[in-house]
Design a protein around this motif. Sequence first.
Motif, PDB file in Angstrom:
ATOM      1  N   ASP A   1      36.583  29.623  78.503  1.00  0.00           N
ATOM      2  CA  ASP A   1      36.581  29.100  77.132  1.00  0.00           C
ATOM      3  C   ASP A   1      35.167  28.791  76.653  1.00  0.00           C
ATOM      4  O   ASP A   1      34.855  29.003  75.475  1.00  0.00           O
ATOM      5  CB  ASP A   1      37.451  27.853  77.025  1.00  0.00           C
ATOM      6  N   LEU A   2      34.322  28.286  77.539  1.00  0.00           N
ATOM      7  CA  LEU A   2      32.943  28.015  77.142  1.00  0.00           C
ATOM      8  C   LEU A   2      32.238  29.307  76.745  1.00  0.00           C
ATOM      9  O   LEU A   2      31.493  29.344  75.757  1.00  0.00           O
ATOM     10  CB  LEU A   2      32.188  27.316  78.275  1.00  0.00           C
ATOM     11  N   CYS A   3      32.478  30.371  77.493  1.00  0.00           N
ATOM     12  CA  CYS A   3      31.897  31.675  77.138  1.00  0.00           C
ATOM     13  C   CYS A   3      32.387  32.113  75.751  1.00  0.00           C
ATOM     14  O   CYS A   3      31.609  32.619  74.938  1.00  0.00           O
ATOM     15  CB  CYS A   3      32.280  32.728  78.176  1.00  0.00           C
ATOM     16  N   ARG A   4      33.675  31.903  75.485  1.00  0.00           N
ATOM     17  CA  ARG A   4      34.225  32.260  74.167  1.00  0.00           C
ATOM     18  C   ARG A   4      33.555  31.456  73.063  1.00  0.00           C
ATOM     19  O   ARG A   4      33.167  32.011  72.031  1.00  0.00           O
ATOM     20  CB  ARG A   4      35.736  31.997  74.151  1.00  0.00           C
ATOM     21  N   ARG A   5      33.406  30.157  73.290  1.00  0.00           N
ATOM     22  CA  ARG A   5      32.853  29.272  72.268  1.00  0.00           C
ATOM     23  C   ARG A   5      31.382  29.579  71.951  1.00  0.00           C
ATOM     24  O   ARG A   5      30.933  29.337  70.831  1.00  0.00           O
ATOM     25  CB  ARG A   5      32.997  27.804  72.700  1.00  0.00           C
ATOM     26  N   VAL A   6      30.649  30.094  72.935  1.00  0.00           N
ATOM     27  CA  VAL A   6      29.222  30.385  72.690  1.00  0.00           C
ATOM     28  C   VAL A   6      28.982  31.860  72.363  1.00  0.00           C
ATOM     29  O   VAL A   6      27.838  32.296  72.252  1.00  0.00           O
ATOM     30  CB  VAL A   6      28.345  29.954  73.893  1.00  0.00           C
ATOM     31  N   GLY A   7      30.068  32.622  72.212  1.00  0.00           N
ATOM     32  CA  GLY A   7      29.934  34.007  71.765  1.00  0.00           C
ATOM     33  C   GLY A   7      29.783  35.046  72.851  1.00  0.00           C
ATOM     34  O   GLY A   7      29.511  36.215  72.553  1.00  0.00           O
ATOM     35  N   LEU A   8      29.978  34.671  74.113  1.00  0.00           N
ATOM     36  CA  LEU A   8      29.903  35.634  75.213  1.00  0.00           C
ATOM     37  C   LEU A   8      31.303  36.191  75.455  1.00  0.00           C
ATOM     38  O   LEU A   8      31.969  35.888  76.445  1.00  0.00           O
ATOM     39  CB  LEU A   8      29.358  34.954  76.474  1.00  0.00           C
ATOM     40  N   PHE A   9      31.750  37.036  74.524  1.00  0.00           N
ATOM     41  CA  PHE A   9      33.142  37.467  74.516  1.00  0.00           C
ATOM     42  C   PHE A   9      33.525  38.331  75.720  1.00  0.00           C
ATOM     43  O   PHE A   9      34.619  38.182  76.282  1.00  0.00           O
ATOM     44  CB  PHE A   9      33.444  38.225  73.219  1.00  0.00           C
ATOM     45  N   ASP A  10      32.651  39.246  76.125  1.00  0.00           N
ATOM     46  CA  ASP A  10      32.968  40.107  77.266  1.00  0.00           C
ATOM     47  C   ASP A  10      33.077  39.278  78.556  1.00  0.00           C
ATOM     48  O   ASP A  10      33.983  39.504  79.370  1.00  0.00           O
ATOM     49  CB  ASP A  10      31.903  41.193  77.433  1.00  0.00           C
ATOM     50  N   GLU A  11      32.165  38.341  78.712  1.00  0.00           N
ATOM     51  CA  GLU A  11      32.220  37.466  79.888  1.00  0.00           C
ATOM     52  C   GLU A  11      33.481  36.612  79.859  1.00  0.00           C
ATOM     53  O   GLU A  11      34.134  36.403  80.878  1.00  0.00           O
ATOM     54  CB  GLU A  11      30.989  36.558  79.947  1.00  0.00           C
ATOM     55  N   SER A  12      33.817  36.109  78.685  1.00  0.00           N
ATOM     56  CA  SER A  12      35.020  35.292  78.539  1.00  0.00           C
ATOM     57  C   SER A  12      36.246  36.074  78.982  1.00  0.00           C
ATOM     58  O   SER A  12      37.103  35.554  79.707  1.00  0.00           O
ATOM     59  CB  SER A  12      35.183  34.848  77.084  1.00  0.00           C
ATOM     60  N   SER A  13      36.312  37.325  78.567  1.00  0.00           N
ATOM     61  CA  SER A  13      37.449  38.177  78.916  1.00  0.00           C
ATOM     62  C   SER A  13      37.563  38.355  80.428  1.00  0.00           C
ATOM     63  O   SER A  13      38.662  38.316  80.991  1.00  0.00           O
ATOM     64  CB  SER A  13      37.297  39.542  78.234  1.00  0.00           C
ATOM     65  N   ARG A  14      36.422  38.504  81.102  1.00  0.00           N
ATOM     66  CA  ARG A  14      36.438  38.686  82.561  1.00  0.00           C
ATOM     67  C   ARG A  14      36.905  37.409  83.266  1.00  0.00           C
ATOM     68  O   ARG A  14      37.669  37.469  84.238  1.00  0.00           O
ATOM     69  CB  ARG A  14      35.042  39.093  83.045  1.00  0.00           C
ATOM     70  N   TRP A  15      36.446  36.247  82.779  1.00  0.00           N
ATOM     71  CA  TRP A  15      36.863  34.987  83.405  1.00  0.00           C
ATOM     72  C   TRP A  15      38.349  34.716  83.149  1.00  0.00           C
ATOM     73  O   TRP A  15      39.046  34.185  84.024  1.00  0.00           O
ATOM     74  CB  TRP A  15      36.015  33.829  82.878  1.00  0.00           C
ATOM     75  N   ILE A  16      38.840  35.095  81.980  1.00  0.00           N
ATOM     76  CA  ILE A  16      40.271  34.947  81.685  1.00  0.00           C
ATOM     77  C   ILE A  16      41.090  35.807  82.645  1.00  0.00           C
ATOM     78  O   ILE A  16      42.124  35.374  83.168  1.00  0.00           O
ATOM     79  CB  ILE A  16      40.577  35.341  80.223  1.00  0.00           C
ATOM     80  N   SER A  17      40.622  37.017  82.881  1.00  0.00           N
ATOM     81  CA  SER A  17      41.326  37.930  83.794  1.00  0.00           C
ATOM     82  C   SER A  17      41.409  37.350  85.206  1.00  0.00           C
ATOM     83  O   SER A  17      42.406  37.545  85.910  1.00  0.00           O
ATOM     84  CB  SER A  17      40.624  39.296  83.826  1.00  0.00           C
ATOM     85  N   ARG A  18      40.361  36.641  85.608  1.00  0.00           N
ATOM     86  CA  ARG A  18      40.371  36.019  86.935  1.00  0.00           C
ATOM     87  C   ARG A  18      41.521  35.025  87.056  1.00  0.00           C
ATOM     88  O   ARG A  18      42.168  34.924  88.103  1.00  0.00           O
ATOM     89  CB  ARG A  18      39.054  35.296  87.202  1.00  0.00           C
ATOM     90  N   VAL A  19      41.749  34.273  85.981  1.00  0.00           N
ATOM     91  CA  VAL A  19      42.841  33.295  86.002  1.00  0.00           C
ATOM     92  C   VAL A  19      44.188  34.010  86.048  1.00  0.00           C
ATOM     93  O   VAL A  19      45.064  33.672  86.847  1.00  0.00           O
ATOM     94  CB  VAL A  19      42.782  32.370  84.763  1.00  0.00           C
ATOM     95  N   LEU A  20      44.352  35.011  85.187  1.00  0.00           N
ATOM     96  CA  LEU A  20      45.640  35.701  85.061  1.00  0.00           C
ATOM     97  C   LEU A  20      46.014  36.489  86.305  1.00  0.00           C
ATOM     98  O   LEU A  20      47.207  36.677  86.589  1.00  0.00           O
ATOM     99  CB  LEU A  20      45.608  36.630  83.840  1.00  0.00           C
ATOM    100  N   THR A  21      45.030  36.949  87.055  1.00  0.00           N
ATOM    101  CA  THR A  21      45.322  37.742  88.259  1.00  0.00           C
ATOM    102  C   THR A  21      45.278  36.916  89.541  1.00  0.00           C
ATOM    103  O   THR A  21      45.536  37.450  90.627  1.00  0.00           O
ATOM    104  CB  THR A  21      44.318  38.913  88.381  1.00  0.00           C
ATOM    105  N   SER A  22      44.972  35.640  89.421  1.00  0.00           N
ATOM    106  CA  SER A  22      44.876  34.784  90.613  1.00  0.00           C
ATOM    107  C   SER A  22      46.263  34.435  91.160  1.00  0.00           C
ATOM    108  O   SER A  22      47.155  34.012  90.425  1.00  0.00           O
ATOM    109  CB  SER A  22      44.140  33.487  90.262  1.00  0.00           C
ATOM    110  N   ARG A  23      46.420  34.614  92.452  1.00  0.00           N
ATOM    111  CA  ARG A  23      47.690  34.259  93.099  1.00  0.00           C
ATOM    112  C   ARG A  23      47.848  32.744  93.218  1.00  0.00           C
ATOM    113  O   ARG A  23      48.959  32.240  93.334  1.00  0.00           O
ATOM    114  CB  ARG A  23      47.762  34.898  94.484  1.00  0.00           C
ATOM    115  N   GLY A  24      46.718  32.034  93.196  1.00  0.00           N
ATOM    116  CA  GLY A  24      46.770  30.585  93.354  1.00  0.00           C
ATOM    117  C   GLY A  24      46.948  29.827  92.057  1.00  0.00           C
ATOM    118  O   GLY A  24      47.130  28.603  92.063  1.00  0.00           O
ATOM    119  N   ALA A  25      46.911  30.536  90.921  1.00  0.00           N
ATOM    120  CA  ALA A  25      47.038  29.874  89.619  1.00  0.00           C
ATOM    121  C   ALA A  25      48.505  29.632  89.287  1.00  0.00           C
ATOM    122  O   ALA A  25      49.334  30.534  89.423  1.00  0.00           O
ATOM    123  CB  ALA A  25      46.386  30.726  88.534  1.00  0.00           C
ATOM    124  N   ASN A  26      48.823  28.413  88.855  1.00  0.00           N
ATOM    125  CA  ASN A  26      50.207  28.138  88.465  1.00  0.00           C
ATOM    126  C   ASN A  26      50.476  28.674  87.055  1.00  0.00           C
ATOM    127  O   ASN A  26      49.571  29.086  86.345  1.00  0.00           O
ATOM    128  CB  ASN A  26      50.519  26.640  88.558  1.00  0.00           C
TER     129      ASN A  26
END
Length: 289
Positions: free
Chosen positions: A237-262
């Motif tokens: 979200d911090l990447c999104r807020r400061v305009g680093l959209f591509d980085e934000s997308s990659r960090w979001i993907s990490r959450v969505l593909t994580s087996r440990g994320a509820n």
Amino acid sequence: MGLFSGLEKFGLGKLENMDVFEEETKQQSQNGKDGAVSAPKVEEQDLLFDKSFTCPVCDKEFHSKMVRTGKVKLLSADTDLRPKYQLVDSLKYDALVCPHCGYAALSRFFKFMLPAQAKMIRENISSNFKGIDTTSSTYSYDEAIMRHQLALANAVVKKAKTSEKAYTCLKMAWLYRGKAEHLSKDSKDYSSELRELKKQELELLKNACEGFKAAYSKESFPMCGMDEITMTYLIADLCRRVGLFDESSRWISRVLTSRGANERIKNKARDLKELLEKDKERIAKAKHA
């Protein structure tokens, strides 16, 4: 014989004719036939108390304003995890400042101090510190920001962990956001003040973003009270807020593909992904306008 007859032997003869429930009768007549009493208005200072702390640098005791646990209700949270409470912004009271030597830190980090760090603070902070006002019954946003600035300065001087400096920047950014939200629209310079506050917030969010990304790769978890998945989401979200959209997308993907994320944090990540797409569209339209 009245209820109070005999009081004259105590020299209180004038009180013998008192009506036991006189005040209640008056109150009922003032509040209406049903006797409903309006609740007293709760002020910010009613939700605070003075807590005692011992400074790890100068070993002197001092008091700092704290929010009474359980007295405030959490209303919501921003996407970058900033909590919003009813009646008081508790974030204003998170930076502790020793009025004797100038040592300051967020409450989470205040007690942790190495001898070498204390020496650096005494040499670079305490030797020039001129004191801080401790008479306020509450902290204004300006006072809170100043206290957090001092905490950030101390973090830099004592060579604190990258995560501590990033977290302090994040808390300061939230204070600027809070001040902007409470800025009077009737103010003569409202627009210019709002722009300046948003500018300051963005600068601090950029620092927090860079700091957390650096800390993510070299520090262990939990970090600033957050586990790895929560920190991953926050960085997204911090990447999104400061305009680093591509980085934000990659960090979001990490959450969505994580087996440990509820599922709760994954749902937040999905919402964030939608916000990111809207931000991209908005920026694209602005460029072609």
